[in-house]
Structures are given as structure tokens and as C-alpha cells.
Design an enzyme around this catalytic site. Structure first.
Site: not given
Length: 211
Positions: A120, A138
Site C-alpha cells: 500500500k 486502504d
């Protein structure tokens, strides 16, 4: 959800916010990397307050190494998990200096080799600092993608893969920011604000709320 709906969703998000970006404050790729490393389980507002103290004093890997671990902790102690984050940031700075000439690398493999940097975070850096059409999934993006029907998946990797496949190319560069902001301010976890949502009529969520 079909391609026409997806295109209209992102067209509306673009019309509403033509130039979306992260809410973290940064001016260089390293500042962004440091801010993202500090942002895990913390608010952007809280991180910005800490980096407003840190970056005027040390905003390069060399300068943070010169601060030392105790000096770094003194600047970021208002952020949750600051001890672990300080350790990771110091290790990252050391690798950047020793292996990358003090610069943030531009490949996923090199980014993910840095302490505290996962897929991420690497996607955020590649997208926001270097203009790559990546999508960092996320909790907000995971929720919005599944709830709306834009890209349903059981985990973040599946959602990321489907978003990269289904988001029209013209919107891919900014999709990450639009979806995060939509999840942060409109498509809230406990009670989404469907009544004020600009894509409510296109969303496939069955339990829409009035507010």
C-alpha cells in the site's frame, strides 16, 4: 456494475474535485515517504502536526540520521506507535543513504524492501510522488469499492487488481485519491452519508441511508 456506470462515477468525482491529492503535507518524495510511514493508524492531521515540527529541522535521510533516534522520537512523539515508527524510519533512511544515494527509489521492489513499507505504501509513493497510475487500497478504498460495487473483493489485493482492471484509463491516475476522500468524508464506515452523495444513484449498496 457495468463499465458505463463506472465511467460516470469517476466522471462525477473528477468534476467535483478535478485535482485530488493526499492530505498529507509534503514537498519532496522523501517527505512523502516519511509522512506515509508515520501515518499508519494515525490521522493525516496528526501526522501533519508532527512533520511540521520535524521537516524544518530534518527533511532528508541524512538529516534524520544526524538527529539520532532520540532526536527523531522527540519530534514525532505525538503520533501513535512513534517508537516503532521512529525505528523503521531510521532504518529506511540508512538504506536510502547506503543503497540509493539518499534518494527514494522508483521501483516497487526497492520500495517494498524498505522497513515499514508494504504494498500500500509503495503504491502511494509511486502514484503521488512519481505519477504512476497505481491504486493503494486502504480501509476506505476497500469499503467504497465493495459497497458501491465498483470493484468487489475479499481482500485488498483482489480489490486493487479489480480496480486496475475496471477503472477507465483516463481516471486511473487520480482514482486512489477520489476513493479515499469519498470514503473519508461521504461513504463513512458506520453510517454513509448517502443523501449527500454525488454518486448515490449509481451506487449498488442496498442499505442506503437518508443522511
Amino acid at each position: 456494475m457495468n463499465a458505463q456506470k463506472r465511467h460516470e462515477i469517476f466522471a462525477r468525482l473528477r468534476d467535483h474535485n478535478p485535482e485530488p491529492t493526499t492530505e498529507l503535507h509534503w514537498t519532496t518524495p522523501f517527505e512523502l515517504l516519511a509522512a506515509v510511514l508515520l501515518s499508519a493508524q494515525a490521522t493525516d492531521v496528526g501526522v501533519n502536526k508532527a512533520t511540521a515540527r520535524l521537516f524544518p529541522v530534518a527533511n532528508t535521510p541524512e538529516a534524520i540520521l544526524a538527529l539520532g533516534i532520540d532526536g527523531l522520537k522527540a519530534h514525532i512523539r505525538t503520533i501513535g506507535l512513534y517508537n516503532t515508527k521512529a525505528e523503521n524510519l531510521m532504518k529506511t533512511c540508512r538504506i536510502l543513504v547506503e543503497q540509493h544515494g539518499g534518494e527514494v527509489p522508483r521501483t516497487r521492489q526497492a520500495l517494498e524492501a524498505l522497513p515499514g513499507v508494504g504494498r500500500k505504501t509503495a503504491n502511494v509513493i509511486l502514484n503521488t510522488a512519481f505519477g504512476e497510475p497505481t491504486i493503494a487500497v486502504d480501509t476506505h478504498i476497500f469499503r467504497v469499492a465493495n459497497r458501491t460495487g465498483i470493484a468487489r473483493g475479499k481482500d485488498v489485493v483482489e480489490v486493487e487488481r479489480k480496480l486496475l482492471r475496471h477503472v477507465p484509463r483516463e481516471f486511473r491516475q487520480d482514482a486512489h485519491h477520489w476513493l479515499i476522500l469519498h470514503g473519508r468524508y461521504t461513504c463513512l464506515a458506520r453510517k454513509p452519508r448517502c443523501g449527500s452523495c454525488i454518486i448515490e444513484d449509481l451506487c449498488e449498496y442496498p442499505d442506503k441511508t437518508e443522511l
